[in-house]
Design a protein around this motif. Structure first.
Motif, PDB file in Angstrom:
ATOM      1  N   ARG A 173       1.098  -0.567  -6.521  1.00  0.00           N
ATOM      2  CA  ARG A 173       0.718  -1.641  -5.603  1.00  0.00           C
ATOM      3  C   ARG A 173       0.672  -2.995  -6.317  1.00  0.00           C
ATOM      4  O   ARG A 173       0.112  -3.135  -7.400  1.00  0.00           O
ATOM      5  CB  ARG A 173      -0.650  -1.338  -4.997  1.00  0.00           C
ATOM      6  N   ARG A 182       0.805  -1.211   0.000  1.00  0.00           N
ATOM      7  CA  ARG A 182       0.000   0.000   0.000  1.00  0.00           C
ATOM      8  C   ARG A 182       0.842   1.266   0.000  1.00  0.00           C
ATOM      9  O   ARG A 182       1.980   1.270   0.462  1.00  0.00           O
ATOM     10  CB  ARG A 182      -0.903   0.021   1.238  1.00  0.00           C
ATOM     11  N   GLU A 226       0.198   4.470  -5.194  1.00  0.00           N
ATOM     12  CA  GLU A 226      -0.834   3.435  -5.170  1.00  0.00           C
ATOM     13  C   GLU A 226      -0.877   2.675  -6.489  1.00  0.00           C
ATOM     14  O   GLU A 226      -1.210   1.479  -6.515  1.00  0.00           O
ATOM     15  CB  GLU A 226      -2.201   4.065  -4.876  1.00  0.00           C
TER      16      GLU A 226
END
Length: 207
Positions: A76, A10, A73
Motif C-alpha cells: 500500500r 488498499r 497490504e
C-alpha cells in the motif's frame, strides 16, 4: 525514461489483489498482464502484473508472488513506474508525456517570452502547466486547446493565448474595471458570460 503510471491502494479480498490509483491514460498498456514495473520505494519491486480487472469503477491488480492479503497490504502506497522509450509518442497528437513538456519555453502568440514549463499538474478534471516566469514567480496554465493552441516539440516551445489576468494579474484589474453606467446597464439583463474557460470541451492530455 521513467513514468509514474499508478499508486497502489488498499488490499482487496484475500488472494493478493490491490486497488490501484491509475496515473496513465494507457492502463491497458502500462498496467496490463505481463507488465514489469519499477517501484518507489525500490525495495518493493520490481513487480510483474499477473492479472487485472475493474471492480466498482476501480482497477484491481494482482502481482506475481503476491498471494495473500498481508502481502498485498504491505504494498500500500507504493508508486508504480514504467520504463518508456524517450522517443515514444502517444497515438493521439493532442496527448503528450510529461517529460516531453517539461523544459519547454512558453511564449505568447506573438512570440513574447513568458517563462519555462517546469511541471505538469494532474487533477481529476484537467491538467495544469506550471510556468516559471523570469522573476521566479509561477503561474498555472490550464492545458486546454483554447489557452495552449500549440505544442511545438521540434522547436521546444509551448505557445499560449492566456485570458487577461492569467499571466499578469494587473491585466485582470484593468479589464474588470467598469463605469457606473456600465454596471447599471449590466444589472438590467441576465447574462451567462463569465471570465473563465470551458476546460472540458477542448482539453489536451498529458501522461
Amino acid at each position: 525514461m521513467q513514468l509514474v503510471v499508478g499508486k497502489i491502494g488498499r488490499a482487496h479480498g484475500i488472494k493478493g489483489d490491490v486497488s490501484v490509483e491509475v496515473r496513465t491514460d494507457e492502463p491497458e498498456l502500462r498496467l496490463g498482464p505481463g507488465a514489469v514495473l519499477l517501484t518507489d520505494p525500490a525495495s518493493a519491486g520490481p513487480l510483474t502484473v499477473d492479472s487485472g480487472k475493474v471492480h466498482s469503477g476501480r482497477l484491481l491488480l494482482r502481482f506475481a508472488g503476491i498471494k495473500d492479503r498481508n502481502a498485498a497490504e504491505a504494498l500500500r502506497g507504493t508508486i508504480l513506474i514504467a520504463e518508456v522509450d524517450p522517443e515514444e509518442r502517444p497515438d493521439d497528437p493532442e496527448e503528450f508525456y510529461d517529460h516531453q513538456l517539461i523544459g519547454l519555453d512558453v511564449v505568447l502568440l506573438d512570440g513574447t517570452p513568458v517563462g519555462e514549463l517546469t511541471e505538469v499538474v494532474h487533477l481529476p478534471y484537467q491538467d495544469l502547466l506550471t510556468v516559471k516566469k523570469p522573476d521566479g514567480t509561477e503561474v498555472l496554465v490550464p492545458f486546454v486547446t483554447r489557452i495552449v493552441p500549440t505544442i511545438d516539440l521540434e522547436n521546444q516551445r509551448a505557445v499560449i493565448d492566456p485570458p487577461p489576468g492569467l499571466i499578469d494579474p494587473a491585466e485582470a484589474d484593468v479589464v474588470g474595471t467598469a463605469t457606473d453606467s456600465d454596471s447599471d446597464s449590466d444589472s438590467d439583463s441576465d447574462s451567462d458570460s463569465e471570465s473563465g474557460v470551458d476546460v472540458d470541451a477542448d482539453a489536451k492530455e498529458s501522461k
